[in-house]
Design a protein around this motif. Sequence first.
Motif, PDB file in Angstrom:
ATOM      1  N   VAL A  63      -6.083   4.389  -2.258  1.00  0.00           N
ATOM      2  CA  VAL A  63      -4.629   4.359  -2.093  1.00  0.00           C
ATOM      3  C   VAL A  63      -3.996   3.836  -3.372  1.00  0.00           C
ATOM      4  O   VAL A  63      -4.619   3.118  -4.146  1.00  0.00           O
ATOM      5  CB  VAL A  63      -4.192   3.455  -0.913  1.00  0.00           C
ATOM      6  CG1 VAL A  63      -4.665   4.017   0.414  1.00  0.00           C
ATOM      7  CG2 VAL A  63      -4.683   2.023  -1.101  1.00  0.00           C
ATOM      8  N   ARG A 109      -0.721   3.049   4.965  1.00  0.00           N
ATOM      9  CA  ARG A 109       0.431   3.207   4.056  1.00  0.00           C
ATOM     10  C   ARG A 109       1.584   2.304   4.515  1.00  0.00           C
ATOM     11  O   ARG A 109       1.884   2.211   5.699  1.00  0.00           O
ATOM     12  CB  ARG A 109       0.883   4.651   4.044  1.00  0.00           C
ATOM     13  CG  ARG A 109       1.962   4.927   3.047  1.00  0.00           C
ATOM     14  CD  ARG A 109       2.304   6.397   3.019  1.00  0.00           C
ATOM     15  NE  ARG A 109       3.207   6.665   1.914  1.00  0.00           N
ATOM     16  CZ  ARG A 109       3.478   7.856   1.461  1.00  0.00           C
ATOM     17  NH1 ARG A 109       2.934   8.915   2.008  1.00  0.00           N
ATOM     18  NH2 ARG A 109       4.305   8.011   0.454  1.00  0.00           N
ATOM     19  N   VAL A 128       0.841  -1.185   0.000  1.00  0.00           N
ATOM     20  CA  VAL A 128       0.000   0.000   0.000  1.00  0.00           C
ATOM     21  C   VAL A 128       0.881   1.242   0.000  1.00  0.00           C
ATOM     22  O   VAL A 128       1.809   1.362   0.804  1.00  0.00           O
ATOM     23  CB  VAL A 128      -0.953   0.004   1.218  1.00  0.00           C
ATOM     24  CG1 VAL A 128      -1.776   1.288   1.240  1.00  0.00           C
ATOM     25  CG2 VAL A 128      -1.862  -1.217   1.194  1.00  0.00           C
ATOM     26  N   ARG A 137      -9.129  10.111   3.619  1.00  0.00           N
ATOM     27  CA  ARG A 137      -7.692  10.227   3.416  1.00  0.00           C
ATOM     28  C   ARG A 137      -6.899   9.842   4.662  1.00  0.00           C
ATOM     29  O   ARG A 137      -5.868   9.177   4.569  1.00  0.00           O
ATOM     30  CB  ARG A 137      -7.344  11.651   2.974  1.00  0.00           C
ATOM     31  CG  ARG A 137      -5.890  11.812   2.590  1.00  0.00           C
ATOM     32  CD  ARG A 137      -5.612  13.207   2.011  1.00  0.00           C
ATOM     33  NE  ARG A 137      -4.268  13.276   1.505  1.00  0.00           N
ATOM     34  CZ  ARG A 137      -3.891  12.919   0.292  1.00  0.00           C
ATOM     35  NH1 ARG A 137      -4.790  12.463  -0.557  1.00  0.00           N
ATOM     36  NH2 ARG A 137      -2.635  13.007  -0.085  1.00  0.00           N
ATOM     37  N   ARG A 170       0.746   5.708  -1.008  1.00  0.00           N
ATOM     38  CA  ARG A 170       0.138   6.925  -0.472  1.00  0.00           C
ATOM     39  C   ARG A 170      -1.355   7.006  -0.800  1.00  0.00           C
ATOM     40  O   ARG A 170      -1.848   6.353  -1.715  1.00  0.00           O
ATOM     41  CB  ARG A 170       0.874   8.143  -0.994  1.00  0.00           C
ATOM     42  CG  ARG A 170       0.789   8.321  -2.485  1.00  0.00           C
ATOM     43  CD  ARG A 170       1.570   9.562  -2.934  1.00  0.00           C
ATOM     44  NE  ARG A 170       1.532   9.728  -4.364  1.00  0.00           N
ATOM     45  CZ  ARG A 170       0.515  10.214  -5.052  1.00  0.00           C
ATOM     46  NH1 ARG A 170      -0.578  10.578  -4.430  1.00  0.00           N
ATOM     47  NH2 ARG A 170       0.574  10.327  -6.369  1.00  0.00           N
ATOM     48  N   ALA A 171      -2.024   7.841  -0.029  1.00  0.00           N
ATOM     49  CA  ALA A 171      -3.441   8.094  -0.273  1.00  0.00           C
ATOM     50  C   ALA A 171      -3.591   8.836  -1.599  1.00  0.00           C
ATOM     51  O   ALA A 171      -2.717   9.595  -2.015  1.00  0.00           O
ATOM     52  CB  ALA A 171      -4.035   8.913   0.868  1.00  0.00           C
ATOM     53  N   ALA A 196      -6.763   6.173   4.943  1.00  0.00           N
ATOM     54  CA  ALA A 196      -5.904   5.645   3.874  1.00  0.00           C
ATOM     55  C   ALA A 196      -4.432   5.825   4.234  1.00  0.00           C
ATOM     56  O   ALA A 196      -3.614   4.930   4.027  1.00  0.00           O
ATOM     57  CB  ALA A 196      -6.225   6.345   2.551  1.00  0.00           C
ATOM     58  N   GLU A 197      -4.069   6.984   4.779  1.00  0.00           N
ATOM     59  CA  GLU A 197      -2.677   7.211   5.194  1.00  0.00           C
ATOM     60  C   GLU A 197      -2.288   6.264   6.331  1.00  0.00           C
ATOM     61  O   GLU A 197      -1.125   5.904   6.470  1.00  0.00           O
ATOM     62  CB  GLU A 197      -2.457   8.666   5.608  1.00  0.00           C
ATOM     63  CG  GLU A 197      -2.352   9.625   4.448  1.00  0.00           C
ATOM     64  CD  GLU A 197      -1.140   9.384   3.549  1.00  0.00           C
ATOM     65  OE1 GLU A 197      -0.126   8.821   4.000  1.00  0.00           O
ATOM     66  OE2 GLU A 197      -1.219   9.786   2.370  1.00  0.00           O
TER      67      GLU A 197
END
Length: 171
Positions: free
Chosen positions: A18, A73, A8, A66, A10-11, A69-70
């Motif tokens: 992602v 990562r 995975v 976001r 970055r957003a 999602a971060e």
Amino acid sequence: MELIVGKVGRAHGLRGEVTVDVRTDAPDERLAPGAEFATDAGTLTIESTHWHGARLLVRFEGIADRAAAEGIRGVFLVVDVPDDERPEDPDEFYDHQLVGLAVETVSGAPVGAVAEVLHLPMQEVLAVRAESGEEILVPFVAAVVPEVDLDGRRLVINPPPGLLESEGGAT
């Protein structure tokens, strides 16, 4: 055997998508909607995917913004495959099948063993731990690696001039 099929990144945008660094030759199969991955961040299930140029964008169930999602990562997406499973193409191999193979030249001279498979932008490269302890980077192309014998646990290389020479002389 565990096989890393992606990582995975970055957003992308504000709604939880992602980027995924694809590490499989079958992304449409391994990274399809509904695929589940047990990860350090918990179970991740792919909700949807689409290509944005050369990048795979993925939305996971429960990752809605976001910030979430971060938070995932760097997570590796891993699948279990049977130890004896082989890709359909006889000229393709899983990384775990290559690591540990004895490496020898076409003339039969021992070189070392495959320590790692590096997936670089232009091509795959085998990191070979030489008998001297040095690392030799071998381009994983048919001209340099004419034979991979999984059953015999060996790999034959036809090294171009200079490949097997260290800074202190020939290895």
